[in-house]
Motif scaffolding. Sequence first.
Motif, PDB file in Angstrom:
ATOM      1  N   VAL A  52       0.820  -1.215   0.000  1.00  0.00           N
ATOM      2  CA  VAL A  52       0.000   0.000   0.000  1.00  0.00           C
ATOM      3  C   VAL A  52       0.854   1.266   0.000  1.00  0.00           C
ATOM      4  CG1 VAL A  52      -1.834   1.245   1.218  1.00  0.00           C
ATOM      5  CG2 VAL A  52      -1.843  -1.261   1.188  1.00  0.00           C
ATOM      6  N   ARG A  53       1.974   1.232   0.714  1.00  0.00           N
ATOM      7  CA  ARG A  53       2.922   2.323   0.803  1.00  0.00           C
ATOM      8  C   ARG A  53       2.291   3.650   1.235  1.00  0.00           C
ATOM      9  NH1 ARG A  53       7.546   0.378  -0.871  1.00  0.00           N
ATOM     10  NH2 ARG A  53       8.602   2.400  -0.715  1.00  0.00           N
ATOM     11  N   PRO A  54       1.649   3.684   2.405  1.00  0.00           N
ATOM     12  CA  PRO A  54       1.148   4.963   2.902  1.00  0.00           C
ATOM     13  C   PRO A  54       2.310   5.892   3.216  1.00  0.00           C
ATOM     14  CG  PRO A  54       1.063   3.306   4.626  1.00  0.00           C
ATOM     15  CD  PRO A  54       1.453   2.582   3.372  1.00  0.00           C
ATOM     16  N   THR A  55       2.147   7.170   3.000  1.00  0.00           N
ATOM     17  CA  THR A  55       3.239   8.105   3.274  1.00  0.00           C
ATOM     18  C   THR A  55       3.329   8.453   4.759  1.00  0.00           C
ATOM     19  OG1 THR A  55       1.787   9.979   2.796  1.00  0.00           O
ATOM     20  CG2 THR A  55       3.107   9.115   0.973  1.00  0.00           C
ATOM     21  N   VAL A  56       2.224   8.259   5.482  1.00  0.00           N
ATOM     22  CA  VAL A  56       2.205   8.539   6.918  1.00  0.00           C
ATOM     23  C   VAL A  56       1.573   7.352   7.638  1.00  0.00           C
ATOM     24  CG1 VAL A  56       1.291  10.045   8.742  1.00  0.00           C
ATOM     25  CG2 VAL A  56       2.079  11.034   6.571  1.00  0.00           C
ATOM     26  N   LEU A  57       2.148   7.014   8.777  1.00  0.00           N
ATOM     27  CA  LEU A  57       1.679   5.892   9.576  1.00  0.00           C
ATOM     28  C   LEU A  57       1.412   6.395  10.991  1.00  0.00           C
ATOM     29  CD1 LEU A  57       1.221   2.803   9.415  1.00  0.00           C
ATOM     30  CD2 LEU A  57       3.624   2.509  10.057  1.00  0.00           C
ATOM     31  N   VAL A  58       0.220   6.110  11.524  1.00  0.00           N
ATOM     32  CA  VAL A  58      -0.140   6.508  12.884  1.00  0.00           C
ATOM     33  C   VAL A  58      -0.400   5.242  13.689  1.00  0.00           C
ATOM     34  CG1 VAL A  58      -1.713   7.829  14.331  1.00  0.00           C
ATOM     35  CG2 VAL A  58      -1.154   8.643  12.038  1.00  0.00           C
ATOM     36  N   LEU A  59       0.367   5.067  14.756  1.00  0.00           N
ATOM     37  CA  LEU A  59       0.310   3.834  15.546  1.00  0.00           C
ATOM     38  C   LEU A  59       0.139   4.126  17.027  1.00  0.00           C
ATOM     39  CD1 LEU A  59       3.318   1.942  13.911  1.00  0.00           C
ATOM     40  CD2 LEU A  59       0.885   1.494  13.485  1.00  0.00           C
ATOM     41  N   ARG A  60      -0.607   3.246  17.697  1.00  0.00           N
ATOM     42  CA  ARG A  60      -0.627   3.273  19.153  1.00  0.00           C
ATOM     43  C   ARG A  60       0.729   2.802  19.671  1.00  0.00           C
ATOM     44  NH1 ARG A  60      -5.438   0.489  17.751  1.00  0.00           N
ATOM     45  NH2 ARG A  60      -7.363   1.666  18.157  1.00  0.00           N
ATOM     46  N   GLU A  61       0.989   3.071  20.928  1.00  0.00           N
ATOM     47  CA  GLU A  61       2.305   2.763  21.487  1.00  0.00           C
ATOM     48  C   GLU A  61       2.620   1.274  21.439  1.00  0.00           C
ATOM     49  OE1 GLU A  61       5.025   4.625  24.960  1.00  0.00           O
ATOM     50  OE2 GLU A  61       2.982   4.068  25.557  1.00  0.00           O
ATOM     51  N   ASP A  62       1.652   0.402  21.774  1.00  0.00           N
ATOM     52  CA  ASP A  62       1.931  -1.035  21.748  1.00  0.00           C
ATOM     53  C   ASP A  62       2.128  -1.530  20.320  1.00  0.00           C
ATOM     54  OD1 ASP A  62      -0.721  -0.788  20.972  1.00  0.00           O
ATOM     55  OD2 ASP A  62      -1.440  -2.463  22.198  1.00  0.00           O
ATOM     56  N   GLU A  63       1.425  -0.940  19.345  1.00  0.00           N
ATOM     57  CA  GLU A  63       1.612  -1.303  17.943  1.00  0.00           C
ATOM     58  C   GLU A  63       2.995  -0.862  17.455  1.00  0.00           C
ATOM     59  OE1 GLU A  63      -3.157  -0.533  17.055  1.00  0.00           O
ATOM     60  OE2 GLU A  63      -1.633   0.894  16.360  1.00  0.00           O
ATOM     61  N   TYR A  64       3.360   0.337  17.824  1.00  0.00           N
ATOM     62  CA  TYR A  64       4.679   0.852  17.434  1.00  0.00           C
ATOM     63  C   TYR A  64       5.788  -0.018  18.021  1.00  0.00           C
ATOM     64  CZ  TYR A  64       8.831   3.821  17.405  1.00  0.00           C
ATOM     65  OH  TYR A  64      10.107   4.302  17.244  1.00  0.00           O
ATOM     66  N   ASP A  65       5.674  -0.367  19.289  1.00  0.00           N
ATOM     67  CA  ASP A  65       6.709  -1.184  19.947  1.00  0.00           C
ATOM     68  C   ASP A  65       6.851  -2.539  19.268  1.00  0.00           C
ATOM     69  OD1 ASP A  65       7.175   0.850  21.733  1.00  0.00           O
ATOM     70  OD2 ASP A  65       5.960  -0.015  23.340  1.00  0.00           O
ATOM     71  N   ALA A  66       5.717  -3.181  18.944  1.00  0.00           N
ATOM     72  CA  ALA A  66       5.769  -4.507  18.320  1.00  0.00           C
ATOM     73  C   ALA A  66       6.397  -4.452  16.927  1.00  0.00           C
ATOM     74  CB  ALA A  66       4.352  -5.090  18.235  1.00  0.00           C
ATOM     75  N   LEU A  67       6.021  -3.464  16.135  1.00  0.00           N
ATOM     76  CA  LEU A  67       6.552  -3.371  14.768  1.00  0.00           C
ATOM     77  C   LEU A  67       7.997  -2.892  14.754  1.00  0.00           C
ATOM     78  CD1 LEU A  67       3.469  -1.851  12.892  1.00  0.00           C
ATOM     79  CD2 LEU A  67       4.100  -4.252  13.169  1.00  0.00           C
ATOM     80  N   GLN A  68       8.350  -1.979  15.634  1.00  0.00           N
ATOM     81  CA  GLN A  68       9.726  -1.498  15.707  1.00  0.00           C
ATOM     82  C   GLN A  68      10.667  -2.609  16.138  1.00  0.00           C
ATOM     83  OE1 GLN A  68      10.871   1.206  14.645  1.00  0.00           O
ATOM     84  NE2 GLN A  68      12.888   1.476  15.577  1.00  0.00           N
ATOM     85  N   LYS A  69      10.250  -3.397  17.107  1.00  0.00           N
ATOM     86  CA  LYS A  69      11.075  -4.500  17.592  1.00  0.00           C
ATOM     87  C   LYS A  69      11.324  -5.525  16.494  1.00  0.00           C
ATOM     88  CE  LYS A  69      11.290  -7.957  21.291  1.00  0.00           C
ATOM     89  NZ  LYS A  69      10.576  -8.515  22.482  1.00  0.00           N
ATOM     90  N   ALA A  70      10.317  -5.722  15.629  1.00  0.00           N
ATOM     91  CA  ALA A  70      10.448  -6.710  14.554  1.00  0.00           C
ATOM     92  C   ALA A  70      11.131  -6.145  13.314  1.00  0.00           C
ATOM     93  CB  ALA A  70       9.063  -7.238  14.186  1.00  0.00           C
ATOM     94  N   GLY A  71      11.523  -4.870  13.335  1.00  0.00           N
ATOM     95  CA  GLY A  71      12.217  -4.271  12.203  1.00  0.00           C
ATOM     96  C   GLY A  71      11.337  -3.954  11.028  1.00  0.00           C
ATOM     97  N   VAL A  72      10.028  -3.795  11.251  1.00  0.00           N
ATOM     98  CA  VAL A  72       9.096  -3.528  10.157  1.00  0.00           C
ATOM     99  C   VAL A  72       9.128  -2.066   9.723  1.00  0.00           C
ATOM    100  CG1 VAL A  72       6.636  -3.577   9.516  1.00  0.00           C
ATOM    101  CG2 VAL A  72       7.603  -5.422  10.908  1.00  0.00           C
ATOM    102  N   LEU A  73       9.545  -1.169  10.606  1.00  0.00           N
ATOM    103  CA  LEU A  73       9.429   0.272  10.366  1.00  0.00           C
ATOM    104  C   LEU A  73      10.711   0.897   9.836  1.00  0.00           C
ATOM    105  CD1 LEU A  73       7.420   1.166  13.606  1.00  0.00           C
ATOM    106  CD2 LEU A  73       6.527   0.649  11.325  1.00  0.00           C
ATOM    107  N   GLY A  74      11.525   0.099   9.173  1.00  0.00           N
ATOM    108  CA  GLY A  74      12.816   0.606   8.712  1.00  0.00           C
ATOM    109  C   GLY A  74      12.732   1.781   7.768  1.00  0.00           C
ATOM    110  N   ASN A  75      11.678   1.827   6.945  1.00  0.00           N
ATOM    111  CA  ASN A  75      11.532   2.922   5.984  1.00  0.00           C
ATOM    112  C   ASN A  75      10.785   4.124   6.552  1.00  0.00           C
ATOM    113  OD1 ASN A  75      12.899   1.604   3.893  1.00  0.00           O
ATOM    114  ND2 ASN A  75      11.037   0.510   3.251  1.00  0.00           N
TER     115      ASN A  75
END
Length: 530
Positions: free
Chosen positions: A476-499
């Motif tokens: 989908v490649r959204p230009t902006v991503l808005v996440l709750r804190e637990d969602e951000y922590d889970a995705l950041q830890k898994a290396g999903v948010l590299g871009n």
Amino acid sequence: MSDSPTSPVGDASAQLVQVSAHGAGSSAVPGPAMSGRTLFASVVCLATVTRLGALFYSRFVLDDAYITLRVARNIAAGNGFVYNVGEHVQACSSPLWGVITAALWLAFKNHALLVAQSIGGLCDALVAGLITLLLAPTNATRAAGAQRTSTYGALLAGCFYAGLSTSVLIVTGGLETGLYVLVIALTLYLVAERRWSAASCCGGVAVLVRPDGAAVALTVLVFAALARKRMPWRQLALTSVVVTPYLVFAEFYYGGIVPQSALAKSRLMRSSAEEWASLGRKWVWGSPVQWVLFSLFAVGLWAAVANRRNLRPLAFWLSGFAIAFSSFASWWPWYWPPAMFGYAVLAGLGFDVIIERVSTHLTPKALGVAGSVLCIVVGAAVTTKSAMGARDNRAHMALALPYSMKMGHRLAQLTSPDDTIMTEPLGLLGFFSDRTFRDFPGLAAPSVSDAIKAFGGPVHGKPDEPAAMRFLLRRVRPTVLVLREDEYDALQKAGVLGNYSVVEKVPLNSPPSNGLQTMYVLRLAATAHG
């Protein structure tokens, strides 16, 4: 052949309900000396007070109501029946409620949602009154096998529904729920009175209020055919006249008749076992009051099938509704009130059956005391729970509404009209930011729901699963991503948010509550575009 062989609605509400269908030589089942009109008005007043009282005390609103409100605002502004301007996507699952809300926006602007919430509460208050009419003895019910009845079943069912938190706290949330339950109740009442043409028109309206209203329309047609022993062509034509214009519009305007919101929810993983357990928790186990009510419901269901032909359509529809949502869909809060309406009617019928059976063994005074006590206990129990729920909602809204409005306004400041934003809590954020959204799971964005389908693996209701989100962000490649804190922590830890890099962290400044958390705004790196 007359389409309305039984007494009209007005006659039903005016009859005395302490009667006997056996005629001379058969005593009536004891019950409070109350006319049908008085009982109807009393229950409607009680239901109105509980619903509007809870609304104005708590100011609770469902997040999804702001999805409909944004669509309504676009309609009123001449931008079309759409969520994202320029994108013909049916994000509003209730076309009729969308049109009504658009009219309210034109008339009341920023007060439109509160007016819509009040209308939902008033519609559902009338449902409590219709419950008493469905259970009060009329020419139709006596002809359909209700040989002896009392007022107690109608009083119990009406008071139960009037104070029920499942309805009180949801129908004033801003969605179409209150209107939907009213249309269902009115349709089934007209069927019980054998007014087939009026019922078929109401069944068509049910389809316009919500897609699963098709089950109500089908119920009318099935029982009209059974009653008349021929194909109900007239009723089918009337339903089609009501429904077809919107179906034609949807096919040409959206490219399909199924709402995008329904398609998106169907892509999410669900557990039939958990949904059936939810039904059990709502109907069967829990408090002693639930055990008593379910016992009465079971008796009433048996009686409707065996003896009360006028309530068989309701039993048929309710069984199909409960089985379908437990087996193939999910019990979102706004799907419960229709089920609880049917549950209340059959529990009231069961109470009448029990009253009839024990009336020969108890004095009228003892029976009156027992019946009155049960009505009072049930009414007090459900109303108390509603009051507690309103108190909790008030506390939640005191935090959620200001924070979500702040997030929406801040999102508008941090983004441009050319951005596409992915987030899961779409309602408030989308309304107050007025940007283009590629929401999760795609209520207003077919590209997201299509990506979830293409992913093929299990996807739950939150954007916190690394494998699924990695696939969605690439697709989908959204230009902006808005996440709750637990969602951000889970995705950041898994290396999903590299871009993506954090643009701003918007603190909640209070402990997380009911899904409300600190939120992160992230932007796609310029090198990752394309």
